[in-house]
Scaffold this motif. Structure first.
Motif, mmCIF file in Angstrom:
data_model
loop_
_atom_site.group_PDB
_atom_site.id
_atom_site.type_symbol
_atom_site.label_atom_id
_atom_site.label_comp_id
_atom_site.label_asym_id
_atom_site.label_seq_id
_atom_site.Cartn_x
_atom_site.Cartn_y
_atom_site.Cartn_z
ATOM 1 N N GLU A 153 62.865 93.032 36.896
ATOM 2 C CA GLU A 153 62.398 92.818 37.966
ATOM 3 C C GLU A 153 63.494 93.517 38.520
ATOM 4 O OE1 GLU A 153 60.953 89.196 40.794
ATOM 5 O OE2 GLU A 153 62.083 89.024 38.863
ATOM 6 N N THR A 154 62.179 94.699 39.444
ATOM 7 C CA THR A 154 62.753 95.437 40.659
ATOM 8 C C THR A 154 62.709 94.945 42.287
ATOM 9 O OG1 THR A 154 61.635 97.331 40.167
ATOM 10 C CG2 THR A 154 63.523 96.972 38.557
ATOM 11 N N PHE A 155 62.670 95.773 43.104
ATOM 12 C CA PHE A 155 62.793 95.537 44.376
ATOM 13 C C PHE A 155 62.893 94.325 44.923
ATOM 14 C CE2 PHE A 155 59.341 98.843 42.819
ATOM 15 C CZ PHE A 155 59.972 99.860 43.091
ATOM 16 N N ASP A 156 64.522 93.541 45.227
ATOM 17 C CA ASP A 156 65.031 93.006 45.462
ATOM 18 C C ASP A 156 64.146 91.332 44.728
ATOM 19 O OD1 ASP A 156 66.582 94.409 46.170
ATOM 20 O OD2 ASP A 156 65.331 94.828 48.679
ATOM 21 N N TYR A 157 63.894 91.142 43.679
ATOM 22 C CA TYR A 157 63.094 90.126 43.213
ATOM 23 C C TYR A 157 61.523 89.719 44.148
ATOM 24 C CZ TYR A 157 67.985 89.767 41.311
ATOM 25 O OH TYR A 157 68.914 88.975 40.934
ATOM 26 N N ILE A 158 61.060 91.278 44.597
ATOM 27 C CA ILE A 158 60.297 90.801 44.891
ATOM 28 C C ILE A 158 58.801 89.246 44.230
ATOM 29 C CG2 ILE A 158 58.546 92.883 43.836
ATOM 30 C CD1 ILE A 158 57.123 92.944 46.233
ATOM 31 N N GLY A 159 58.661 89.858 42.470
ATOM 32 C CA GLY A 159 57.645 89.449 41.875
ATOM 33 C C GLY A 159 57.933 87.744 42.289
ATOM 34 N N SER A 160 59.666 86.584 41.598
ATOM 35 C CA SER A 160 59.869 85.511 41.852
ATOM 36 C C SER A 160 59.434 84.829 43.169
ATOM 37 C CB SER A 160 61.440 85.735 40.683
ATOM 38 O OG SER A 160 62.349 86.587 41.270
ATOM 39 N N SER A 161 60.555 85.867 43.926
ATOM 40 C CA SER A 161 60.310 84.895 45.453
ATOM 41 C C SER A 161 59.156 84.719 45.907
ATOM 42 C CB SER A 161 61.254 86.147 46.429
ATOM 43 O OG SER A 161 60.521 87.837 46.651
ATOM 44 N N ARG A 162 58.279 85.294 45.366
ATOM 45 C CA ARG A 162 56.679 85.579 46.055
ATOM 46 C C ARG A 162 56.730 83.577 45.068
ATOM 47 N NH1 ARG A 162 52.704 86.253 49.565
ATOM 48 N NH2 ARG A 162 51.323 84.764 48.937
ATOM 49 N N MET A 163 57.097 83.735 43.726
ATOM 50 C CA MET A 163 56.283 82.897 42.444
ATOM 51 C C MET A 163 57.103 81.575 43.847
ATOM 52 S SD MET A 163 57.426 82.425 38.829
ATOM 53 C CE MET A 163 56.297 80.901 37.773
ATOM 54 N N VAL A 164 58.503 81.877 44.007
ATOM 55 C CA VAL A 164 59.092 80.142 44.668
ATOM 56 C C VAL A 164 58.590 80.501 45.678
ATOM 57 C CG1 VAL A 164 61.351 79.524 45.540
ATOM 58 C CG2 VAL A 164 61.399 81.167 43.404
ATOM 59 N N TYR A 165 58.577 81.111 47.003
ATOM 60 C CA TYR A 165 57.171 80.799 47.821
ATOM 61 C C TYR A 165 56.176 80.141 47.735
ATOM 62 C CZ TYR A 165 54.916 81.836 52.349
ATOM 63 O OH TYR A 165 54.672 81.343 53.690
ATOM 64 N N ASP A 166 55.147 80.343 46.443
ATOM 65 C CA ASP A 166 54.101 80.114 46.328
ATOM 66 C C ASP A 166 53.891 78.656 45.593
ATOM 67 O OD1 ASP A 166 52.261 81.654 47.512
ATOM 68 O OD2 ASP A 166 51.833 82.420 45.255
ATOM 69 N N MET A 167 55.578 78.358 45.061
ATOM 70 C CA MET A 167 55.477 76.833 44.503
ATOM 71 C C MET A 167 56.072 76.327 45.801
ATOM 72 S SD MET A 167 57.816 77.704 41.439
ATOM 73 C CE MET A 167 57.019 77.630 39.048
ATOM 74 N N GLU A 168 56.256 76.522 46.814
ATOM 75 C CA GLU A 168 57.099 75.073 47.674
ATOM 76 C C GLU A 168 56.107 75.222 48.498
ATOM 77 O OE1 GLU A 168 61.771 77.082 48.433
ATOM 78 O OE2 GLU A 168 59.929 78.428 49.180
ATOM 79 N N LYS A 169 55.134 76.447 48.800
ATOM 80 C CA LYS A 169 53.974 75.703 49.410
ATOM 81 C C LYS A 169 52.635 75.423 49.099
ATOM 82 C CE LYS A 169 55.585 78.194 52.595
ATOM 83 N NZ LYS A 169 56.219 77.345 54.319
ATOM 84 N N GLY A 170 52.371 74.956 47.970
ATOM 85 C CA GLY A 170 52.060 74.027 46.773
ATOM 86 C C GLY A 170 50.409 75.012 46.666
ATOM 87 N N LYS A 171 50.863 76.584 46.313
ATOM 88 C CA LYS A 171 50.202 77.379 46.009
ATOM 89 C C LYS A 171 49.931 78.312 44.159
ATOM 90 C CE LYS A 171 49.484 79.711 50.637
ATOM 91 N NZ LYS A 171 50.210 80.547 51.020
ATOM 92 N N PHE A 172 50.676 77.208 43.867
ATOM 93 C CA PHE A 172 51.129 77.252 42.271
ATOM 94 C C PHE A 172 51.177 76.155 41.408
ATOM 95 C CE2 PHE A 172 53.447 78.217 38.964
ATOM 96 C CZ PHE A 172 53.298 79.637 38.546
ATOM 97 N N PRO A 173 49.892 76.061 40.517
ATOM 98 C CA PRO A 173 49.600 75.250 39.586
ATOM 99 C C PRO A 173 51.219 74.136 39.567
ATOM 100 C CG PRO A 173 48.478 76.906 38.898
ATOM 101 C CD PRO A 173 49.402 77.842 39.786
ATOM 102 N N VAL A 174 52.243 74.271 40.018
ATOM 103 C CA VAL A 174 53.661 74.217 39.771
ATOM 104 C C VAL A 174 54.337 73.776 40.352
ATOM 105 C CG1 VAL A 174 55.558 73.715 37.773
ATOM 106 C CG2 VAL A 174 53.501 74.722 36.724
#
Length: 571
Positions: free
Chosen positions: A195-216
């Motif tokens: 994962e490069t570019f300043d955790y762009i993938g995991s930061s989006r995943m955490v954001y979606d989880m916080e906003k209820g946009k992720f199944p978990v």
């Protein structure tokens, strides 16, 4: 045909012949135009270009002029050869053909300082890979976007405790005003980036989880187990990295202790993997776990082959290839035999996967634990071969849709992280996961492509794909089928763009400059001296031909005899 007074007259038959010749010449021009171009230009097809990237504070990478750049090719085999390019050469600008061993930050800084004399750079791969290592990444990957900062764990911020990638020279984060190409050969393999570019993938995943946009939801995560770099274990040791800051909370510390104990019990039955604990005062290496801990305190561990600095001496470089992790095959084998040849690296990775699978089984509440949970080394070796050696193989062909088969080339897959659209690798990962974790369902092609028409299927819960399938027993036709899985694609778009926070320091803001076609080609031209001589000779011939033509026209009545009139015959 006769000439009089400088005029040319032709009879009808001559005109017909002239029109025929002109037509043939014109037709030949149309037919041979492309051939002439091919004779002039040599396209450089197997290249990997450097592109321009930007974020809130910096721009990095490379760019060309709007209409492209042209320069004289000059081969640089040793550093002393640069003198000609930088100062002595009389015909700038130059396109430098650089030996891979010389592709270092120090040398690139010299070229960067004389951009008026540099039109571009082509880098050939060093064979073998540089023994001292090569990493164009930084020494502290993803610095500033992990959990540690000047306000939280300042003693660990900016890798003060451990420079995880000591060989990193930061070359990939420099800005160059000229184009740069990597020249590839048939056996070249590309980097699989973590994962490069300043955790762009995991930061989006955490954001979606916080906003209820992720199944978990984020609050439903009890434990986090992450695989880091695990392919270069010097011995049997696999290190368990944890976060010292979150463990200052007694409850989290107890959960981390239970997590480590579960991993140790799972590894007890795998003698080729020795799990090791680290000092609790040591920070986490660059990992996605940092972005989750930044949002919420959870128990987590990162499994890696290194206790401190990376064992990988080619981190995020063109030399981080199959050879780097000791993946090799007997020379006498066919590609199909290579695909199914279980390498030592595949066996070692399968053992790590076995430990992880057994631990996850227990963490998920599994009881009556037995040694039946065992990772398949054959599957691991096929994954290694497909992603690192040859994508166009029988297994990858069988798991993909027919319209995606063109993504499979005779070399490794492209692993560049695209900004706006999935890369070839993204699709292959999705379909490989669907094949390994999904289920074959008895649906027709039409039903598979539109499962909403089938009452027993749920399109909202599952993804459906009509894949090519394996070859039949005669190896003449394929046996396509429908695969149902939960493997989905999600855009890893930085939350900063959705929130319109262009200067965000919380989320990555990397973007890619626009481009349409990136290519390089070689052609020969004469030296300036020869061009001047050619011009002068041509001008002289022109003047001479004009003088001769004038003289012939002036004396045409003497030089040429007019034809007799028809019917005037003398005996």
């Amino acid at each position: 045909m006769a000439t009089a007074g400088g005029c040319t007259v032709a009879d009808p038959r001559s005109r017909s012949l002239l029109r025929l010749v002109s037509f043939c010449v014109l037709l030949a021009g149309f037919c041979r135009g492309n051939s002439v171009e091919r004779k002039i230009y040599i396209s450089v097809n197997k290249t990997a270009p450097c592109v321009r990237l930007l974020n809130a504070t910096h721009q990095i990478g490379c760019q060309s002029s709007v209409s492209g750049d042209t320069g004289v090719i000059h081969v640089v085999e040793k550093e002393e050869d640069l003198q000609w390019v930088l100062t002595d050469g009389p015909n700038p600008p130059y396109v430098v053909l650089l030996e891979g061993a010389l592709f270092t930050r120090n040398l690139m800084e010299k070229l960067k300082g004389r951009t008026s004399r540099i039109a571009g750079l082509a880098v050939s791969l060093a064979k073998p890979s540089p023994a001292s290592g090569f990493s164009p990444s930084v020494q502290c990957p993803n610095d500033g976007f992990g959990i540690y900062s000047n306000s939280y764990g300042p003693e660990f911020a900016h890798c003060r405790e451990i420079q995880w990638n000591p060989l990193g020279d930061g070359l990939a984060y420099e800005d160059f005003s000229f184009p740069i190409f990597l020249l590839e050969d048939e056996n070249e393999t590309k980097v699989i980036k973590q994962e490069t570019f300043d955790y762009i993938g995991s930061s989006r995943m955490v954001y979606d989880m916080e906003k209820g946009k992720f199944p978990v939801q984020l609050e439903n995560i009890e434990s986090f187990v992450e695989l880091g770099q695990v392919a270069l274990r010097n011995s049997l040791e696999l290190w368990m990295h944890t976060d010292p800051m979150s463990q200052k909370n007694g409850s989290i510390q107890n959960q981390v202790e239970a997590l480590l104990s579960t991993l140790e019990r799972s590894g007890a039955g795998v003698p080729t993997v020795a799990l090791r604990r680290l000092n609790q005062s040591q920070p986490l290496p660059p990992s996605s776990l940092q972005r989750f801990l930044r949002a919420r305190n959870i128990s987590g561990v990162v499994l890696a082959d290194h206790s401190t600095v990376f064992h990988n001496h080619y981190y995020q470089s063109i030399y981080d290839t199959a050879e780097n992790i000791n993946v090799s095959y007997p020379e006498w084998q066919s590609p199909e035999e290579d695909l199914n040849f279980v390498t030592d690296t595949a066996k070692a990775l399968a053992d790590v996967a076995t430990v992880l699978a057994r631990a996850l089984y227990q963490l998920a509440g599994g009881t009556n634990f037995t040694d039946a949970i065992q990772a398949d080394a054959h599957t691991v070796t096929r994954l290694l071969y497909g992603f690192l050696v040859r994508a166009n193989n029988s297994w990858f062909q069988s798991v993909l849709r027919q319209d995606l088969r063109s993504y499979l080339g005779d070399g490794p897959l492209q692993h560049y992280i695209a900004v706006s659209s999935p890369t070839n690798t993204t699709y292959v990962v999705q379909y490989a996961l669907a094949n390994l974790t999904g289920q074959v369902v008895d649906l027709t092609r039409e039903q598979c492509q539109d499962p909403s028409k089938v009452p027993s299927e749920n399109k909202d819960l599952y993804e459906y794909a009509w894949v090519q399938g394996p070859l039949n027993s005669n190896e003449t036709d394929r046996l396509p089928h429908c695969v149902r899985s939960t493997a989905r694609l999600a855009r890893a778009l930085s939350p900063a763009f959705e929130l319109r926070q262009w200067g965000s320091t919380e989320y990555s803001t990397w973007t890619e400059s626009r481009w349409k076609d990136i290519r390089a080609r070689i052609f020969l031209i004469a030296s300036r001296e020869l061009e001047f001589v050619t011009l002068m000779v041509g001008f002289g011939i022109l003047v001479f031909s004009l003088a001769v033509t004038y003289c012939i026209n002036a004396k045409a009545d003497v030089l040429f005899i007019a034809p007799r009139e028809p019917g005037a015959v003398s005996y």
